[in-house]
Scaffold this active site. Structure first.
Site, short mmCIF file in Angstrom:
data_model
loop_
_atom_site.label_atom_id
_atom_site.label_comp_id
_atom_site.label_asym_id
_atom_site.label_seq_id
_atom_site.Cartn_x
_atom_site.Cartn_y
_atom_site.Cartn_z
N TYR A 145 18.08 10.59 -40.70
CA TYR A 145 18.10 10.62 -39.25
C TYR A 145 16.60 11.44 -39.18
O TYR A 145 16.53 12.63 -39.76
CB TYR A 145 19.19 11.37 -38.81
N ASP A 249 11.31 15.77 -44.13
CA ASP A 249 11.68 16.15 -42.78
C ASP A 249 12.81 17.44 -43.05
O ASP A 249 13.78 17.12 -43.44
CB ASP A 249 12.27 14.83 -42.15
N LYS A 278 14.13 22.91 -35.23
CA LYS A 278 15.24 23.45 -35.35
C LYS A 278 15.14 25.25 -35.56
O LYS A 278 15.27 26.05 -34.60
CB LYS A 278 16.21 22.93 -35.96
C1 LIG Z 1 17.58 17.16 -35.48
C2 LIG Z 1 16.77 16.31 -36.55
C3 LIG Z 1 15.55 15.83 -35.95
C4 LIG Z 1 15.35 15.73 -34.63
O1 LIG Z 1 14.95 16.99 -33.94
P1 LIG Z 1 14.95 16.93 -32.23
O2 LIG Z 1 14.50 18.54 -32.29
O3 LIG Z 1 16.43 16.79 -32.04
O4 LIG Z 1 14.17 16.00 -31.58
C5 LIG Z 1 14.67 15.14 -36.92
N1 LIG Z 1 15.20 15.46 -38.13
C6 LIG Z 1 16.02 15.96 -38.61
C7 LIG Z 1 16.62 15.94 -40.12
C8 LIG Z 1 17.05 16.52 -37.72
O5 LIG Z 1 18.18 17.14 -38.21
#
Ligand SMILES: *Cc1c(COP(=O)(O)O)cnc(C)c1O
Length: 445
Positions: A145, A249, A278
């Protein structure tokens, strides 16, 4: 007369990831402190999901509150093309300081999805600028994701959220993810097979592949799926061999979530780019960063604008957000935050072991850093399982905020949580599961 905040909300607001025809009423939160949130009647909730995985040091941590307030009195925002400011430069320096060595440039944006878009676009244009044959395909992992914007959806399409958009998404090849848990017997085999598959894939089509993106060590949204550092390390080495760019990521895994400041620290090699968001501001303000090696940055230099990276957002490097992030990073040393994470990890392991005695339905018990998780009824996560919603509702009554992903129940508290509070939460979960599974047995008979 609509004086009630819940009905005022229901009348005009559209919430994220919510089916408004069936969702429970929203809970109005008026205050946060440490690991707790308080509703408008002052009922407290222990925040076991770190407010959608963003909170790190606790709600309303005074050090971050002060940093934002001080910055707001000095400079709230300025265009970041052709201008700069102290909080952005400081934050860039701090990030490069705490990241594994080898990274050299920081590109700011606003959230996890845009941090990923920046990485994907930079990878694509990297090959364009090199004026070789354009490489058009991305590699990603099953269950990965990466956010909800179009590029992020394309590389995360196997997460299953994006059916209506399928035809609009660019080409991505997916690789299985060797998800593992505490008593997993077959992990060596699983990893070996996947590495062979990857090698085979690159042997056939590496010429067309621009980059690989992965959530290192922990896939969050697809059900808190953990893999071993050794596997990710091998993936990086194979990609390097075939000249494929690699993107971590770390939007979720960054800032201590997996036990080290970044998941990348648990490996002996680094990717070409890393995406952070985050926890970056401690969970206070939206901000993200895509950090790259010098070689990537160099590919965008040239006499014409056409080689430059034509990407930016109005609020790029917002000073308030940068100031919050600097304060949040400093807290890791002043409060020995990673020690707290390792103590949380011990509690997860102890409590999960106890919990797994409650029922055989508790499966795939696993923990990494500040995260503990288990599945109900199956090793695989299934969002359509209603049991998560039942558990969520029952625990909310008890003042525990959880948000299971279907049959996957996880606890991911802010690192300031008291260990006894976490143990109490596990006790409540255990007694609830005892009731649920006893009843299930009764009804089955
Ligand atoms: C939450 C998340 C995203 C997206 O971040 P947003 O700030 O919600 O756009 C991308 N990659 C990972 C691994 C995530 O957990």
């Amino acid at each position: 007369m609509l004086t009630n905040i819940v009905s005022r909300d229901a009348k005009i607001l559209w919430h994220p990831y919510t089916q408004h025809s069936t969702a429970r009423p929203v809970i109005p939160i008026s205050k946060g402190k440490g690991a707790y949130l308080f509703d408008d009647k002052n009922k407290q909730y222990l925040d076991l999901i770190s407010s959608w995985w963003v909170n790190i040091h606790g709600h309303c941590h005074p050090a971050i509150v002060n940093a934002i307030s001080k910055q707001a009195n000095q400079l709230e925002h300025v265009i970041f093309a052709g201008f700069t400011h102290e909080p952005a430069v400081q934050l860039g320096e701090k990030l490069l300081n705490i990241l594994p060595t080898g990274f050299s440039k920081v590109f700011f944006s606003d959230n996890g999805s845009t941090a990923v878009e920046v990485a994907l676009k930079a990878a694509y244009q990297y090959w364009f600028n090199h004026s070789q044959q354009q490489k058009k395909i991305f590699l990603a992992f099953e269950g990965g994701y990466h956010g909800d914007t179009f590029g992020a959806m394309a590389v995360g399409s196997s997460s299953g959220f994006y059916k209506p958009f399928e035809e609009l998404l660019f080409e991505v090849k997916t690789i299985p993810f060797p998800y593992t848990w505490l008593s997993d017997q077959n992990i060596n085999e699983k990893e070996e097979q996947i590495l062979q598959y990857l090698t085979q894939l690159l042997e056939e089509s590496s010429e067309q592949i621009a980059a690989l993106i992965v959530e290192p060590l922990l896939q969050g949204s697809s059900g808190m799926r953990i893999c071993r550092p050794h596997f990710i390390e091998q993936v990086l080495l194979i990609c390097k061999k075939y000249n494929i760019l690699t993107i971590f990521d770390e939007v979720l895994t960054g800032f201590g979530r997996t036990g080290t400041m970044f998941a990348a620290e648990q490996l002996t090699c680094i990717p070409d780019m890393i995406c952070l968001s985050k926890g970056l501001t401690g969970g206070f303000l939206p901000l993200s960063a895509t950090i790259v090696k010098e070689e990537i940055f160099d590919a965008f230099k040239g006499p014409n604008f056409s080689q430059a990276f034509a990407h930016g957002h109005s609020y790029t490097a917002n000073p308030l957000a940068c100031a919050a992030a600097c304060a949040a990073i400093d807290l890791f040393s002043t409060e020995n935050t990673l020690d707290k994470v390792s103590k949380i990890n011990e509690v997860h392991l102890q409590c999960l072991q106890e919990l797994s005695k409650v029922s055989e339905q508790i499966q795939a018990v696993r923990a990494i850093g500040a995260l503990g998780a288990f599945n109900l009824g199956s090793i695989e996560t299934d969002y359509s399982q209603p049991i998560g919603r039942t558990i969520e509702a029952k625990l909310l009554e008890k003042g525990l905020l959880l948000r299971p992903l279907g049959n996957c129940v996880y606890l991911m508290p802010p690192y300031c949580i008291e260990l006894d509070e976490l143990k109490m939460a596990y006790k409540e979960i255990a007694s609830l599961l005892e009731i649920i599974f006893e009843r299930t047995t009764v009804t089955l008979q």
